[in-house]
Design a protein around this motif. Structure first.
Motif, mmCIF file in Angstrom:
data_model
loop_
_atom_site.group_PDB
_atom_site.id
_atom_site.type_symbol
_atom_site.label_atom_id
_atom_site.label_comp_id
_atom_site.label_asym_id
_atom_site.label_seq_id
_atom_site.Cartn_x
_atom_site.Cartn_y
_atom_site.Cartn_z
ATOM 1 N N LYS A 187 -11.186 2.106 -6.119
ATOM 2 C CA LYS A 187 -11.865 1.671 -4.899
ATOM 3 C C LYS A 187 -11.113 0.541 -4.208
ATOM 4 O O LYS A 187 -10.928 0.564 -2.994
ATOM 5 N N LEU A 188 -10.675 -0.440 -4.972
ATOM 6 C CA LEU A 188 -9.994 -1.580 -4.362
ATOM 7 C C LEU A 188 -8.647 -1.177 -3.784
ATOM 8 O O LEU A 188 -8.192 -1.741 -2.784
ATOM 9 N N ALA A 189 -8.003 -0.203 -4.407
ATOM 10 C CA ALA A 189 -6.700 0.228 -3.911
ATOM 11 C C ALA A 189 -6.821 0.976 -2.597
ATOM 12 O O ALA A 189 -5.875 1.016 -1.811
ATOM 13 N N LEU A 209 0.818 -1.208 0.000
ATOM 14 C CA LEU A 209 0.000 0.000 0.000
ATOM 15 C C LEU A 209 0.853 1.260 0.000
ATOM 16 O O LEU A 209 0.480 2.273 -0.583
ATOM 17 N N PHE A 210 2.022 1.201 0.656
ATOM 18 C CA PHE A 210 2.926 2.352 0.601
ATOM 19 C C PHE A 210 3.424 2.568 -0.824
ATOM 20 O O PHE A 210 3.521 3.704 -1.296
ATOM 21 N N LEU A 260 5.979 -5.810 -7.845
ATOM 22 C CA LEU A 260 4.618 -5.370 -8.155
ATOM 23 C C LEU A 260 3.993 -6.247 -9.239
ATOM 24 O O LEU A 260 2.802 -6.569 -9.174
ATOM 25 N N VAL A 261 4.782 -6.635 -10.230
ATOM 26 C CA VAL A 261 4.264 -7.528 -11.270
ATOM 27 C C VAL A 261 3.943 -8.891 -10.661
ATOM 28 O O VAL A 261 2.899 -9.500 -10.969
ATOM 29 N N ALA A 262 4.814 -9.377 -9.785
ATOM 30 C CA ALA A 262 4.585 -10.682 -9.160
ATOM 31 C C ALA A 262 3.355 -10.679 -8.270
ATOM 32 O O ALA A 262 2.754 -11.741 -8.042
ATOM 33 N N GLY A 308 -1.199 -3.985 -6.547
ATOM 34 C CA GLY A 308 -0.034 -4.072 -7.421
ATOM 35 C C GLY A 308 -0.318 -3.498 -8.793
ATOM 36 O O GLY A 308 0.490 -2.742 -9.343
ATOM 37 N N MET A 309 -1.470 -3.829 -9.376
ATOM 38 C CA MET A 309 -1.821 -3.310 -10.699
ATOM 39 C C MET A 309 -2.025 -1.797 -10.653
ATOM 40 O O MET A 309 -1.591 -1.074 -11.563
ATOM 41 N N ALA A 310 -2.673 -1.312 -9.597
ATOM 42 C CA ALA A 310 -2.873 0.132 -9.473
ATOM 43 C C ALA A 310 -1.537 0.861 -9.367
ATOM 44 O O ALA A 310 -1.365 1.949 -9.925
ATOM 45 N N SER A 311 -0.581 0.278 -8.659
ATOM 46 C CA SER A 311 0.754 0.888 -8.551
ATOM 47 C C SER A 311 1.430 0.943 -9.912
ATOM 48 O O SER A 311 2.052 1.952 -10.278
#
Length: 817
Positions: A503-505, A241-242, A264-266, A279-282
């Motif tokens: 929203k999910l993030a 989240l950070f 993040l990809v993993a 991870g996808m949002a990042s």
């Protein structure tokens, strides 16, 4: 591991405060001698077995009210100055004589008081953060200090977090000095995620804020901490989240750290949907600064020049299979030709009514239907071409639209009024007056809600939620065209995808936003699939939709996909055809945010799994079989205060746990800026991965995903039966089948499908005050499950008078109106 331990009273300390920080220093024992009368106090402290005993002793010694009860917190509020002064003086004196136990105990009390937002603010104004910092440099109190800061930031407001964020370098130093200590790493990362993460997650930050953290160094330390074999789930969750917060303003530092990008990809291989989506949002945020907007201008002459060249063989074959006349390029050329013909015709016959109806139909056929042409004449004197007035009130062709609309309105038929609105909407869109276009569209919907183009206009607005709701309704409208339908599908995919990821993030476990976020992503994926299956291969938005489809499939399906991603081979082939088509017509694909993200994920997928795959598997096991920090600390209570800080519920006066428990989703004053709650129940985490309840957040008519849908005012009140009249309800498999709607318009449109179930449910309610199971068992010897009995109760419901139909309908709509 460091802890209070058992020590004798140090009447003659052998080290100074400076020496505890690694420096040599003097100071005589006289300066730090224990005051007369305090020997017993320190002796009693040294007899305590663990930190909880120390805190309990200090609370009793200083007459601090019971902080596990509301009444106790109220008393502390009233006596705050007195209590704080006692604790502050005890802390200062303990620091002078170097009694670490008293210092750590006082810090623990302050941390517990911080659970109350008002007490936290009072402590903050009194300067307790400055006092707490020194305990981090004392080995025996380092963990207690970190736990205290974690608790304060967990419940802290923005002002408190911003102040603690100024000391980020101290928490980073704790990680650097103790790389193998899982507890230190977990707490330090938690504090930084809470405090610094909240500060850098603002839309705009200044240079001073950027200097709060050496991001490159922190990312290096974070990778080391996460790769430790005993790394904790809580730390990793906070780290994810950070990184989502940091990606907004520190994308350069993150992109420069390949380990972080691969991690993040993993994350997309995790069984935890929250980890995958964060991870996808990042990754989406990381690619935003380098991305381009997908704007495209239209010049029919350029299009003609482009398509005059033979289409590449692979594209030509696909277009022929689809139906060449139905392809977007051909449609655009035909619309441009027909528009030019119509404008030339009105110059001759001056029939604005005919022009209006013709152009309105052209507008519904393709996006780039109306070009900025004009009537021109060659001025022999100047040798230049000049605009010509043909006596119809306009010179530029586009200016004919509102004039033709006025003519259509004068006729007054329903179709004429619809066409007039379409002309005015298009005119305002061309002139970038979107709010005006939306206003006209809303008036049109009030008159005729079956015109899909009206919803097309609303979908152009900046409000993504309103836009999504409009386009989902538009997809159910009966008066539509392939172009309008495909455009609505594209908008629905984009809006729902953006809203779902957001929203999910940011959602906290157990909150309604989480389920709504899942529903949004599922809706986006469904609409993307539909678009890909029905739109022409040369559709302008095909590339964007395919990128969404690939990204969403990886985020939603996660580890169900193979490492080779062969399940997406067809999408990759269509993406290549889309690229060829775009280049053929002279508009190569832009480097959009989605395209860059998709390219990054796919190119690094195998290496990411190789580098972090085992780690993700271990992370998922920790999630499925939680080894919570508290459980491990239970056998080491002499070392840590966590059990008291994080798992001591505040009780109401009747003994029940209140919402101010420091461990749970109901934390009072817990306003996380970084996302999920920290002390979450792992059963809730496992529960959130279940997608079977998604349809509970979808409108029963248009499918719009929303958490604010309203139940049918008729059958929604019965709670007796499981409605099985529609495919959507059958998919729910008896999971709280309730019909929900965006508004009365959706319910009215759905009434023809829903009324049978609604009537039967209400009839069953009126016929039997007892439960369906009891009713069935009294009239039949057949054994059924409760759900089966509910269904049989509907089927056996007596027929109702025809007048009941209208009365039920009015009652059902009453709640929504």
């Amino acid at each position: 591991m460091p802890g209070p331990g058992k020590r004798h009273v140090r009447s003659k300390p052998t080290r100074s405060s400076a020496s505890r920080n690694g420096a040599t220093g003097g100071g005589g024992a006289t300066d730090r001698s224990i005051p007369r009368g305090m020997e017993t106090f320190y002796h009693d402290i040294d007899r305590r077995e663990d930190w909880r005993d120390i805190v309990a002793f200090l609370c009793e010694y200083f007459d601090i009210p019971d902080m596990s009860r509301r009444s106790g917190l109220k008393k502390i509020h009233h006596r705050f100055a007195e209590i704080y002064n006692k604790l502050s003086e005890a802390f200062d004196e303990a620091a002078r004589v170097q009694n670490d136990r008293v210092m750590g105990g006082v810090v623990g009390i302050w941390a517990k008081m911080s659970v109350d937002a008002l007490l936290r603010n009072k402590l903050f104004r009194a300067g307790f953060i400055k006092k707490m910092l020194p305990v981090l440099d004392i080995p025996s109190t380092r963990i207690v200090g970190l736990q205290a800061f974690a608790t304060v930031t967990h419940h802290g407001g923005m002002e408190v977090r911003a102040e603690i964020a100024k000391h980020t370098t101290i928490f980073m130093r704790m990680m650097k000095e103790n790389p193998d200590d899982a507890i230190t790493n977990e707490l330090a990362v938690t504090i930084i995620a809470h405090a610094t993460g909240a500060v850098i997650n603002e839309e705009h930050i200044d240079a001073a804020t950027r200097r709060l953290i050496d991001m490159s160094e922190f990312l290096r330390l974070l990778v080391i901490a996460m790769k430790q074999p005993d790394a904790k789930y809580s730390m990793i969750n906070h780290a994810v989240l950070f990184l989502l917060s940091a990606a907004h303003h520190f994308h350069k530092e993150m992109l420069a750290n390949n380990d972080i990008v691969l991690f993040l990809v993993a994350c997309l291989r995790s069984t935890d949907l929250s980890i995958r989506c964060a991870g996808m949002a990042s990754l989406l945020r990381l690619n935003s600064p380098a991305s381009e907007d997908d704007h495209r201008s239209f010049d029919p002459r350029n299009l003609v020049a482009s398509v005059s060249r033979r289409a590449p063989d692979e594209l030509s074959e696909v277009m022929m299979d689809y139906g060449f006349p139905h392809c977007e390029t051909v449609g655009t050329l035909n619309a441009s030709r027909d528009y030019t013909k119509a404008m030339m015709g009105v110059a001759q016959d001056h029939d604005l009514y005919k022009l209006g109806r013709t152009v309105a139909q052209i507008i519904l056929s393709t996006e780039f239907s109306v070009s900025q042409g004009a009537y021109e004449v060659h001025n022999e004197r100047t040798g230049r071409r000049e605009l010509m007035d043909i006596g119809l009130g306009f010179k530029m062709w586009a200016d004919a639209l509102p004039i033709a609309a006025t003519t259509l309105r004068s006729k007054g038929s329903r179709s004429d009024l619809d066409y007039a609105d379409i002309l005015e909407i298009k005119y305002n869109i061309m002139n970038a007056r979107i709010p005006k276009a939306i206003e006209i569209a809303q008036r049109g919907i009030a008159r005729n809600p079956e015109v899909a183009y009206f919803y097309y206009a609303i979908g152009l607005g900046a409000d993504r939620s309103a836009g999504l709701r409009a386009v989902k309704k538009g997809l159910k409208a009966k008066q539509t065209t392939p172009f309008v339908r495909n455009y609505l599908l594209w908008r629905a995919t984009e809006h729902a995808g953006d809203l779902g990821v957001t929203k999910l993030a940011n959602a906290r476990v157990g909150e309604q936003d989480w389920s709504e976020g899942i529903a949004l992503l599922m809706s986006s994926l469904e609409d993307a699939k539909t678009f890909i299956s029905v739109a022409p291969p040369d559709a302008r938005h095909m590339g964007s939709i395919l990128n969404w489809y690939i990204v969403l499939t990886m985020a939603i399906k996660g580890p169900d996909l193979s490492l080779t991603l062969h399940e997406l081979d067809d999408a990759f082939r269509k993406l290549e055809i889309s690229r060829i088509a775009a280049e053929w017509i002279g508009h190569p694909p832009k480097r959009t945010q989605l395209r860059l993200t998709r390219e990054m994920v796919v190119s690094k997928y195998v290496n990411a799994v190789k580098e972090w795959g085992d780690f993700i598997i271990r992370l998922d096991k920790m999630n499925d079989e939680p080894e919570r920090l508290l459980e491990k600390l239970a056998s080491r209570a002499d070392d840590y205060l966590q059990a008291w800080l994080d798992n001591h519920p505040i009780e109401d006066e009747d003994g029940n746990d209140s919402a101010t428990s420091t461990n749970g989703a109901g934390n009072e004053g817990h306003d996380h800026d970084h996302g999920h709650s920290c002390g979450e129940d792992h059963s809730a985490r496992r529960k959130k991965n279940n997608l079977s309840h998604v349809d509970l957040y979808r409108c029963s008519h248009c499918g719009n995903p929303s958490a604010v849908l309203r139940k049918c005012g008729g059958c929604g009140k019965t709670r007796l039966v499981c409605f099985l009249s529609s495919a959507r309800s059958r998919k729910l498999k008896h999971a709280r089948c309730v019909f929900r709607y965006c508004d009365s318009a959706c319910q009215k449109a759905h009434w023809s499908e829903h009324k049978a179930a609604c009537k039967a449910a209400m009839a069953a309610q009126n016929a039997s005050p007892s439960s369906p199971v009891e009713k069935k068992s009294s009239s039949s010897t057949t054994t059924t499950s409760p759900n089966q009995s509910a269904v049989l109760q509907i089927e056996a419901a007596p027929s109702t008078p025809s007048s009941l139909d209208e009365s039920i309908k009015k009652l059902a709509l009453k709640k929504l109106d």
